[in-house]
Scaffold this active site. Sequence first.
Site, PDB file in Angstrom:
ATOM      1  N   ALA A  47       0.830  -1.208   0.000  1.00 39.81           N
ATOM      2  CA  ALA A  47       0.000   0.000   0.000  1.00 39.81           C
ATOM      3  C   ALA A  47       0.862   1.255   0.000  1.00 39.81           C
ATOM      4  O   ALA A  47       0.560   2.228  -0.712  1.00 39.81           O
ATOM      5  CB  ALA A  47      -0.941  -0.006   1.205  1.00 39.81           C
ATOM      6  N   ALA A  50       2.349   1.588  -3.461  1.00 39.93           N
ATOM      7  CA  ALA A  50       1.306   2.029  -4.394  1.00 39.93           C
ATOM      8  C   ALA A  50       1.008   3.512  -4.219  1.00 39.93           C
ATOM      9  O   ALA A  50       0.881   4.253  -5.201  1.00 39.93           O
ATOM     10  CB  ALA A  50       0.036   1.204  -4.187  1.00 39.93           C
ATOM     11  N   GLU A  51       0.904   3.956  -2.979  1.00 37.49           N
ATOM     12  CA  GLU A  51       0.618   5.370  -2.718  1.00 37.49           C
ATOM     13  C   GLU A  51       1.775   6.253  -3.178  1.00 37.49           C
ATOM     14  O   GLU A  51       1.560   7.329  -3.732  1.00 37.49           O
ATOM     15  CB  GLU A  51       0.328   5.597  -1.237  1.00 37.49           C
ATOM     16  CG  GLU A  51       0.046   7.034  -0.884  1.00 37.49           C
ATOM     17  CD  GLU A  51      -1.385   7.315  -0.472  1.00 37.49           C
ATOM     18  OE1 GLU A  51      -1.737   8.513  -0.454  1.00 37.49           O
ATOM     19  OE2 GLU A  51      -2.130   6.384  -0.178  1.00 37.49           O
ATOM     20  N   ALA A  52       3.004   5.803  -2.976  1.00 36.34           N
ATOM     21  CA  ALA A  52       4.169   6.588  -3.397  1.00 36.34           C
ATOM     22  C   ALA A  52       4.176   6.778  -4.916  1.00 36.34           C
ATOM     23  O   ALA A  52       4.323   7.900  -5.411  1.00 36.34           O
ATOM     24  CB  ALA A  52       5.458   5.916  -2.936  1.00 36.34           C
ATOM     25  N   SER A  55       0.640   8.640  -6.083  1.00 36.76           N
ATOM     26  CA  SER A  55       0.515  10.067  -5.761  1.00 36.76           C
ATOM     27  C   SER A  55       1.525  10.892  -6.553  1.00 36.76           C
ATOM     28  O   SER A  55       1.243  12.029  -6.920  1.00 36.76           O
ATOM     29  CB  SER A  55       0.661  10.309  -4.252  1.00 36.76           C
ATOM     30  OG  SER A  55       1.934   9.918  -3.795  1.00 36.76           O
TER      31      SER A  55
END
Length: 129
Positions: A47, A50-52, A55
């Site tokens: 997660a 994925a966020e890194a 975003s």
Amino acid sequence: MGEFGDEQLNEKMGIEIIDWNPDRVVATMPVKGNLQPYGLLHGGANAVLAEAAGSTCAALKSGGKVTVGLELSCTHHRGVREGMVTAVATPLHVGRSTVTVEIVITDEADRRTCTARLTCMVLQNAPGA
């Protein structure tokens, strides 16, 4: 990195963004150091990766405006015990106030290990402005 330069989660987890294209952001992360008790890559590490990647892609697609995560969904397909994982983030929707990105995470054998979707809110002003 501003006043929080020494508190970046990406650095603590060993995440490196290796391709900064608005249409495709690629990031890598080592499995070692990011495990859960069964010796597999932690789902939360997926997660964070994925966020890194997602975003970063959202910020690039919004023309450099501040983007913040609104919703993240991860489906974990297979466990990973060693090596590196690679996330590829591609935009699905680019609007004035939101950007949605699909992130595909693969292992070193190019097997899909996780599929994520991130929606970011595009801010007109930086937080605290």
